[in-house]
Every structure is written in structure tokens, then in C-alpha cells.
Enzyme design. Sequence first.
Site, PDB file in Angstrom:
ATOM      1  N   VAL A   1       0.840  -1.220   0.054  1.00 56.72           N
ATOM      2  CA  VAL A   1      -0.045   0.156   0.012  1.00 56.72           C
ATOM      3  C   VAL A   1       0.862   1.272  -0.062  1.00 56.72           C
ATOM      4  CG1 VAL A   1      -1.494   1.353   1.381  1.00 56.72           C
ATOM      5  CG2 VAL A   1      -2.009  -1.122   1.144  1.00 56.72           C
ATOM      6  N   GLU A   2       1.661   1.212   0.693  1.00 53.09           N
ATOM      7  CA  GLU A   2       2.665   2.539   0.974  1.00 53.09           C
ATOM      8  C   GLU A   2       3.632   2.736  -0.531  1.00 53.09           C
ATOM      9  OE1 GLU A   2       4.873   5.516   3.228  1.00 53.09           O
ATOM     10  OE2 GLU A   2       3.451   4.178   3.844  1.00 53.09           O
TER      11      GLU A   2
END
Length: 130
Positions: free
Chosen positions: A52-53
Site C-alpha cells: 500500500v505504501e
Amino acid sequence: MEEPDLTAGFVALLGLRIDEATADRVVIRWAVRPELHQPFGIQHGGVYCSVVETAASVGASIWLGDRGTVVGVANQTDFLRAVRDGELTAVGTPVHRGRSQQLWQVVITDAQERLVARGQVRLQNLSSGG
């Protein structure tokens, strides 16, 4: 400034493949494998947070371009379905892109297109002008 290698470092360690990377959409795929499992034999939640990051940071960085750099300041990731093997796909898209911050959402699905995890990352835009 030199362009970063998006295939090296932590991305390579996790085995992530960036299939698409634009200012409006980032697509990342990877194989779930034993090295990425938590002790009970399922995909470790930290992998989801990392993907996600990564998706949010890549897209946000492309959008900001030579105006500066971005850094993640908050990552909220929800784990919705246990996965033991197979390929997963993350798709990141912007929710908000402002002068000082961006917010990106990322949806992770399995090969059957079932929702596995979802997250959002708030990023700070750092000006290259000081």
C-alpha cells in the site's frame, strides 16, 4: 535529480512487479510465498502495508514530479481475507492531491478478484525549492 530504481531494494526483496505506474494509477503484482508468511502460514500483514505504501508513494511521486519529493506520513491498512498462496494485485489511485499533501487509496485483490486488503496513505509533498 536522478530517477529512483523502482525495482531495487525493499521492492525487490518483496518480489513486487510494478505493471503500471502513472500519476493516476499504480498497479503492483506479487506472488504470496512462504518467506512472506506470518507464523500461521498466511500472508503477513506487514507485506500489505508495504505494498500500500509503495503504490501510493510511486503514484504520488510521479504526480509531484520535479516540484519535489513525497514522504508517507500515515498508512491505514485493513486486512480482510487470509491468503496462503497465489498472486495478488494492488491498484492505487489518488483520492486527493493538494499543494502540501496527497491521499491515495490502494485496493488489493486475489486472482479471483476478491478483496483481500485495502489501505490509504497520506503523503506530504516536500518542495524541492527549500
